[in-house]
Design an enzyme around this catalytic site. Structure first.
Site, PDB file in Angstrom:
ATOM      1  N   SER A 273      23.546  -0.381   8.490  1.00 30.96           N
ATOM      2  CA  SER A 273      22.872   0.425   9.646  1.00 30.96           C
ATOM      3  C   SER A 273      23.755   2.034  10.235  1.00 30.96           C
ATOM      4  O   SER A 273      24.939   1.753  10.150  1.00 30.96           O
ATOM      5  CB  SER A 273      22.844  -0.330  11.002  1.00 30.96           C
ATOM      6  N   ASP A 274      22.842   2.815  10.514  1.00 24.56           N
ATOM      7  CA  ASP A 274      23.641   3.800  11.197  1.00 24.56           C
ATOM      8  C   ASP A 274      24.263   3.112  12.506  1.00 24.56           C
ATOM      9  O   ASP A 274      23.645   2.100  13.018  1.00 24.56           O
ATOM     10  CB  ASP A 274      22.778   5.049  11.359  1.00 24.56           C
TER      11      ASP A 274
END
Ligand SMILES: *[C@@H]1O[C@H](CO)[C@@H](O)[C@H](O)[C@H]1NC(C)=O
Ligand SMILES: *[C@@H]1O[C@H](CO)[C@@H](O)[C@H](O)[C@H]1NC(C)=O
Ligand SMILES: *[C@@H]1O[C@H](CO)[C@@H](O)[C@H](O)[C@H]1NC(C)=O
Ligand SMILES: *[C@@H]1O[C@H](CO)[C@@H](O)[C@H](O)[C@H]1NC(C)=O
Ligand SMILES: *[C@@H]1O[C@H](CO)[C@@H](O)[C@H](O)[C@H]1NC(C)=O
Ligand SMILES: *[C@@H]1O[C@H](CO)[C@@H](O)[C@H](O)[C@H]1NC(C)=O
Ligand SMILES: *[C@@H]1O[C@H](CO)[C@@H](O)[C@H](O)[C@H]1NC(C)=O
Ligand SMILES: *[C@@H]1O[C@H](CO)[C@@H](O)[C@H](O)[C@H]1NC(C)=O
Ligand SMILES: *[C@@H]1O[C@H](CO)[C@@H](O)[C@H](O)[C@H]1NC(C)=O
Ligand SMILES: *[C@@H]1O[C@H](CO)[C@@H](O)[C@H](O)[C@H]1NC(C)=O
Ligand SMILES: *[C@@H]1O[C@H](CO)[C@@H](O)[C@H](O)[C@H]1NC(C)=O
Ligand SMILES: *[C@@H]1O[C@H](CO)[C@@H](O)[C@H](O)[C@H]1NC(C)=O
Length: 787
Positions: A273-274
């Site tokens: 995930s960012d």
């Protein structure tokens, strides 16, 4: 068989409705497990590794924790695993001391030079590894560059997916060759910074992040295209993005993660995930997210959507443990493939990866830290800075400079920085700093900590001294634009160099495409006294140039973001040590309003909304971004995509188009998916050959470009008039000719058929246009693959 036909029909029915209504994202479950294609030995190691872990250890391996790096996976000492260190970013190991700050992705793209882009990747990889970082959070291919206002466009390459795909694969090959994992980002549709994350309204309602609503053909032919190159090149990781796509968050979108990425493209690595882009636990895991970074829920350091929730969800039967095993295998396979069990310690020091909080920022000494990883990389940074500089105008060969008796240097972008050497800073609006000092790279997590900076002014002074040139300068834009502000200049310089800059940073979008700090007035003020004014832009993206046709502006150089050797790179071009060969990786329109087809979604009304779903960005222009837009609507531009001058001249001749196989079917063969998708999409079906010749007096490089004109498809979004499908940088001595081959793959000749859910070669003539830019077409022909 009947059952199969039924399901095929149902699938195509679903696909058809998806193509028309892109405001929903169809469910694609379950998450396809990796089988380690191309990484078989490492996959076996990872499988054996997983079989030895407890459930709690598996949950720890998929969840970030505090530690010395930007992203940390804690070690499992029981099995001798020391953890994983992830660091920003796409042009440098961002926070590190004694590391190089390379040219930005934008500069790399403007070079159109596969070799230099590969070398940049390799050397960056060596620096990440030397500092003990297993994963480099880059390169960037999303944003692709739908809008020139995008605050992060410069971190990536070009709004053209073909050029970006080539730049991404070269970077990935280079970095991973050095032993570092790449994390290709941000997946997908991350085309604006404004409302990239959810926030709270005035009444404390959660307002969801902007939804990039993209039709199926457009996502395949534009935004997914370079990710396909990256998956094929073997990227270890893909970072999912903050925004929503067709209504569903990037890190829990089963269509984009399970469907497009892991099924269609056959991606075998892990999705990370960012930072804080995870908004769910089990739902995100089942949708295809493999690793949650930085781990904790924002504001709750002891809580995570993953971690203990993964353990609990398996124990209470909500989540299948086999999916958790798949997540760990996806994470550990690239780690073993790159032999990362044997790895340098972090900055020469041996911290336990989950032992430190706050994180180590490389700003103080730890043990034998401050490892100098720069080696001899300065030379190639200088080379790429020059190679990514585009000569746009050169009236009467005013460049290269010929031992001028006096040079004037103007503008706040020419001299040294006064706000420090670390460009991670906040947005332009938040930080009115950076008024003084050249812009080597732009801001945010895509920046770097400079260990030194060669400014244009100091390099010009040093070079000018060789010819006894008088170098005068005024760096204060306010003074330059005031009446009488240039009165101290005497005599009037033979040549006036005006340096302009445009800042951008993660977290906000640009509000103007003109260079900052009253740039147009600065150019006009200098040009009013100096009839040989040369403008150089350092810019986080494209600029409009309202001053370009001022007759006293005799030359223009778009120098992009060259990195730490900025001054040397520009002097090499100004004096002709390097013959410019950069080409625009985007279009410069006549007016800023000409770009309005791709405005950033934003308004006062949206900023003040109480509707959680108000932020909808409909990509209604579909395939028609950048030059595809200007070409489709026959609009004049100032400088077109692919354009760039040289100190010599070139010619192309002998266009030859030959198939490499006979009896080509419009459809790809059914073949087992490999990383990159159906392998037959990458098969070369045609080769285009041309002869390119240097017809001038000096050696130089050029970039012949091949554009294809594919037919319109009934009932579909418009097909662009011309799309880039081949380019090659060629260095030629005066009078020298070379034959250049451009292989065309099945993908290059196909469009995405939303009904068939496959790539199809259209029937009818396909035009081939070859030249030196998207509008400087010198040779044209066509061919028919499918009647
Ligand atoms: C499991 O871990 C133990 C202890 O480190 C080790 O001896 C053993 O080889 C491991 N087995 C596998 C299959 O990795
Ligand atoms: C919104 O929530 C914050 C704390 O979470 C609180 O301080 C504030 O008063 C709330 N505002 C409204 C309008 O309810
Ligand atoms: C599990 O996730 C929820 C949010 O969905 C969070 O409130 C909770 O603290 C998490 N539990 C753990 C153990 O991290
Ligand atoms: C199982 O655990 C997960 C994660 O903590 C939680 O979201 C879910 O509600 C639980 N389900 C049941 C049936 O207890
Ligand atoms: C360029 O050269 C032409 C022909 O010699 C001349 O007429 C013109 O004035 C020159 N332009 C400038 C800006 O020097
Ligand atoms: C910008 O330039 C104009 C002259 O064209 C000048 O009047 C104005 O004061 C300048 N603005 C700033 C902020 O320096
Ligand atoms: C720049 O010039 C303006 C106008 O003369 C002046 O007010 C300002 O102080 C100057 N800035 C610096 C940093 O010298
Ligand atoms: C061009 O420069 C000359 C001085 O050489 C000046 O007289 C003229 O006004 C300038 N033109 C413009 C458009 O600034
Ligand atoms: C440019 O300006 C110089 C003086 O600064 C003058 O000698 C020259 O004639 C001018 N050239 C043109 C084409 O106006
Ligand atoms: C977005 O809109 C708000 C309100 O109109 C404005 O203040 C802000 O500058 C805009 N941002 C951008 C990047 O256009
Ligand atoms: C976006 O498209 C949807 C239809 O899919 C439409 O209802 C909505 O009004 C559009 N939004 C904007 C801002 O154009
Ligand atoms: C053109 O390309 C084809 C296919 O690679 C090759 O057979 C042929 O020799 C090339 N022609 C020239 C003139 O190089």
């Amino acid at each position: 068989m009947a059952g199969l036909t039924f399901w095929t029909a149902l699938l195509s029915l679903t696909a058809r409705s998806v193509a028309q209504d892109y405001s929903t994202s169809p469910p694609v479950y379950p998450s396809p497990p990796t089988v380690g294609i191309n990484w078989e030995a490492a996959f076996a190691q990872a499988s054996s590794f997983v079989s030895n872990l407890t459930l709690e250890e598996k949950a720890q391996l998929v969840t970030g924790t505090t530690g010395p790096c930007v992203g940390n996976i804690g070690g499992v000492p029981r099995v001798g695993f020391e953890g994983i260190c992830m660091q920003d970013g796409p042009l440098a190991i961002r926070q590190a001391t004694y590391a190089s700050v390379f040219s930005a992705g934008l500069t790399a793209a403007a070079s159109w030079d596969r070799g230099l882009i590969y070398l940049r990747g390799l050397q960056m990889g060596e620096e990440f590894k030397g500092k003990g970082s297993h994963v480099a959070l880059g390169p960037v291919v999303g944003p692709l560059g739908r809008s020139g206002y995008g605050g992060r466009g410069w971190e990536g390459f070009s709004p053209d997916p073909y050029l970006t795909g080539v730049a991404a694969e070269q970077t990935i090959w280079g970095m991973q060759q050095a032993g570092v994992q790449t994390s290709l980002k941000h997946y997908i549709g991350n085309e604006q910074e404004t409302q990239r994350n959810p926030d709270k309204s005035a009444n404390n309602n959660t307002i969801e992040a902007v939804s990039s609503n993209v039709d199926d053909r457009t996502i395949h032919e534009l935004y997914l295209w370079p990710f396909a190159n990256g998956v094929r090149a073997g990227t270890s990781s893909i970072m999912c993005s903050y925004n929503r796509i067709n209504g569903s968050y990037g890190c829990q979108n089963s269509k984009t993660l399970n469907g497009l990425l892991k099924t269609e493209l056959g991606f075998q690595g892990y999705v990370v995930s960012d930072w804080a882009a995870t908004h769910a636990g089990v739902d995100a895991v089942n949708a295809g997210l493999d690793m949650n970074m930085p781990g904790p829920i924002s504001g709750f350091p002891n809580a995570s959507f993953f971690g203990g929730n993964v353990t609990q969800a398996v124990n209470n039967g909500t989540l299948n443990e086999s999916r958790v095993d798949d997540m760990v295998r996806r994470i550990m396979t690239p780690y073993f493939w790159l032999n990362q069990a044997e790895y340098p310690p972090i900055d020469g020091y041996e911290p336990t990866l989950n032992s430190r909080y706050p994180p180590y920022q490389y700003s103080f000494t730890l043990g034998s830290s401050n490892v100098d990883v720069r080696a001899d990389h300065a030379q190639s940074i200088r080379d790429l800075g020059a190679a990514g500089t585009v000569l746009l105008k050169n009236t009467n060969n005013t460049l290269p400079l010929k031992a001028p008796s006096t040079i004037g240097v103007f503008g706040n972008d020419a001299g040294d920085v006064v706000d420090g050497l670390y460009f991670s800073g906040a947005s332009f609006q938040q930080r009115q700093g950076y008024e003084y000092g050249t812009l080597p790279v732009a801001g945010g997590s895509g920046a770097g900590r400079l260990s030194y900076l060669v400014t244009p002014l100091e390099a010009i002074k040093a070079r000018g001294a060789q010819d006894n040139t008088l170098v005068q300068y005024i760096l204060n834009n306010t003074l330059i634009t005031q009446p009488g502000g240039l009165r101290t200049i005497a005599p009037v310089p033979e040549v006036c160099l005006v340096f302009l800059k445009s800042w951008a940073s993660e977290g906000s979008d640009r509000v103007s495409l003109e260079a900052n700090w009253n740039s147009t007035a600065v150019v006009n003020s200098v040009a009013a006294i100096c009839n040989n004014t040369i403008v150089i832009t350092h810019s986080a993206g494209l600029n409009v140039m309202p001053w370009a046709n001022n007759p006293n502006v005799t030359a223009i150089l778009a120098a992009h973001l060259p990195g730490q050797e900025s001054g040397n790179s520009i002097v090499d071009v100004l004096y002709g040590t390097v013959n410019p060969s950069g080409k625009l990786p985007y279009t410069i329109a006549l007016n800023e309003s000409d770009y309005s087809f791709a405005d950033i979604t934003n308004s006062t009304e949206l900023q003040e909304t109480e509707d959680p779903n108000a932020w909808q960005s409909n990509f209604t222009e579909a395939l028609l971004i950048d030059y595809r837009h200007f070409d489709y609507y026959n609009q004049s531009v100032l400088f077109e995509f692919g354009f760039g001058l040289s100190y010599t001249t070139f010619d192309v001749s002998n266009l030859d188009i030959e198939p490499t196989v006979s009896g080509i079917s419009p459809y790809p063969d059914a073949a087992p998916t490999v990383p990159g998708g159906n392998p037959t999409l990458w098969q070369v079906l045609y080769v285009v050959n041309i002869t390119v010749k240097n017809t001038g007096d000096v050696a130089g490089a050029t970039v012949p470009q091949v554009y294809l004109a594919l037919p319109q498809i009934a009932g579909s979004v418009p097909t662009p008039k011309n799309v880039l499908r081949g380019f090659e940088k060629v260095l030629l001595q005066p009078g020298q000719s070379l034959t250049v081959n451009f292989p065309l793959t099945r993908r290059d000749l196909s469009y995405w058929d939303v009904n068939l859910q496959d790539w199809v070669i259209p029937s009818g003539a396909i035009g081939v246009n070859v030249g030196f830019s998207s509008r400087d077409i010198r040779l044209a022909n066509d061919f028919v693959v499918v009647q």
